[in-house]
Write a protein that holds these residues in place. Structure first.
Motif, short mmCIF file in Angstrom:
data_model
loop_
_atom_site.label_atom_id
_atom_site.label_comp_id
_atom_site.label_asym_id
_atom_site.label_seq_id
_atom_site.Cartn_x
_atom_site.Cartn_y
_atom_site.Cartn_z
N LYS A 198 7.39 76.29 38.92
CA LYS A 198 7.82 75.90 40.14
C LYS A 198 9.27 76.02 40.29
CE LYS A 198 9.62 72.53 42.77
NZ LYS A 198 10.99 71.58 42.71
N GLY A 227 10.80 66.40 48.67
CA GLY A 227 10.67 66.54 47.16
C GLY A 227 9.04 66.90 46.91
N ASP A 259 7.14 69.70 43.82
CA ASP A 259 6.80 69.34 42.65
C ASP A 259 5.32 68.98 42.62
OD1 ASP A 259 9.30 69.62 41.68
OD2 ASP A 259 9.71 67.17 41.91
#
Ligand code: ASP
Ligand code: MG
Length: 417
Positions: A7, A151, A154
């Motif tokens: 990632k 975010g 993730d």
């Protein structure tokens, strides 16, 4: 041969040059014979820009349309990375969330992943294809695009790693791992080689911004070995392709950590506000009467301290909320004042919460006492304390944040190499 999910965060794909560098990291693993899937964020700053546009278009906007707009950032980077990889001779293809599909619930703007069918991705692996997947997005039951909250890429990466039973999920970011504390506050902070899922969950929840909290929860539940490492490092430097010990921080099971320290790290969160209710009537139902309405207003109440009642009739109640929520919280409390019954409402902003985290605390006494003594020697006043099995959180005046972090970092020997 291993199966790896890689990632890359926003700063790692901030422009075409950086995307080229990312592609070299991917190519290194492909050339080593591994099966690779890649998850990308939007270019740094892109999501903020998209969010701002939706607000500018209308402050009260439909969450489905918000998702339609903000999910586009990741679509751009997944396509660009696929193009660069193809130009380097890597068999790559971009995928949006709905194409996998990554199924989520219907909470547009803050959706949770409900299911990922790993079989399609596994078929791609077998064909030698590198899937470049847009992070942060999925498809909701209403058949529309959804996003996972800020975010969230993730979480996309960890969920995909769990779905395909990857050997490792590598989170490439602009720092080279997880540190004992924020190196901007304490230059002596050290990079941790390993940290347990439980400790990382506390670190992420208590203020360290390296990973989205939800991604750590998922990694913990599915036991996904997750690696935090730097995308800015030279992709072909020695050791970068090491399957077991590449440079970075491994988040893993307790059993994988040979020498467990008592304290692993110090986290902090600024901008906390403290609210005290004085002379609250001491009877069953008051706590529910206070915290129920706050929860309904979506206010995240954190530390709660209730005093012992002196006369059996009244008590004091102190708790913290994020400073940004203080006005909303006070309004809610004014409304319940009549039913709950309290005398005065006091509040103070500009507090910080400093936390000591370590799984070794479970079997060591005196960890908290050490913190209290060290802080008192620096003249730092403690306003509230909460503890769990593996952490101690201390509320202090925000002006002392840096001093408290450095003091605690040194008193537990985290400075020493
Ligand atoms: N681009 C999204 C954000 O900025 C998701 C992510 O980067 O993880 O929140
Ligand atoms: Mg991030």
């Amino acid at each position: 041969m291993a199966r790896i999910v890689m990632k890359f965060g926003g700063t790692s794909v901030a422009d075409i040059n950086r995307i080229r560098n990312v592609a070299r990291h991917v190519k290194r693993e492909v050339d080593a014979g591994h099966q690779v899937a890649v998850v990308v964020s939007a270019m740094a700053g892109k999501t903020n820009e998209l969010v701002a546009w939706t607000r500018e278009a209308s402050p009260m906007h439909d969450a489905r349309e918000y998702d339609a707009v903000v999910a586009s950032g990741e679509q751009v980077t997944s396509g660009l990375l696929a193009i660069v990889l193809q130009s380097m001779g890597v068999h790559a293809r971009s995928w949006h969330g709905w194409q996998i599909p990554i199924r989520t619930d219907g909470a547009h703007g803050a959706a949770r992943i409900t299911d990922i069918d790993g079989s399609v991705l596994i078929k791609r692996f077998e064909e030698g294809q590198v899937a470049v997947i847009a992070g942060f997005q999925g498809i909701a039951p209403d058949n529309r695009i959804s996003t996972l909250g800020r975010g969230g890429s993730d979480t996309s990466a960890v969920a995909i790693a769990a779905a395909v039973k990857a050997d490792r999920c590598d989170i490439y970011t602009d720092v080279d791992g997880v540190y004992t504390t924020d190196p901007r506050i304490e230059p002596k902070a050290r990079r941790l080689d390993r940290i347990t899922f439980e400790e990382m969950l506390e670190m992420a929840s208590l203020g360290s911004k390296v990973l989205q909290v939800r991604s750590v929860e998922l990694a913990m539940v599915h036991r996904v070995r997750t690696f935090v490492r730097s995308s800015f490092a030279d992709p072909d430097a020695p050791g970068m392709g090491d399957l077991h010990n590449p440079p970075g921080t491994l988040i893993c099971d307790e059993e994988e950590i040979v020498e467990q320290e008592v304290v692993t790290g110090i986290a902090y969160a600024k901008d906390e506000a403290q609210i005290s209710l004085r002379r609250v009537s001491d009877r069953p139902g008051v706590a529910a009467g206070i915290f129920g309405p706050l929860a309904e207003a979506n206010i995240n109440v954190d530390m709660i301290v209730q005093n012992i009642s002196e006369d059996g009739k009244f008590t004091d109640m102190t708790f913290t909320v994020p400073s940004g929520d203080i006005a909303k919280a006070l309004a809610v409390l004014e409304k319940v004042k009549a039913t709950v019954g309290f005398d005065v409402l006091q509040h103070d902003e500009g507090m910080s919460k400093v936390s000591v985290i370590g799984i070794g605390m479970r079997s060591h006494a005196g960890v908290a006492a050490t913190a209290f003594k060290a802080l008192s020697e620096k003249g730092i006043n403690i306003r509230a304390i909460t503890t769990s099995e593996i952490k101690i959180s201390i509320l202090i005046d925000g002006a002392y944040t840096e001093l408290a972090v450095r003091t605690l970092h040194s008193v537990y020997g985290l400075d020493k190499h």
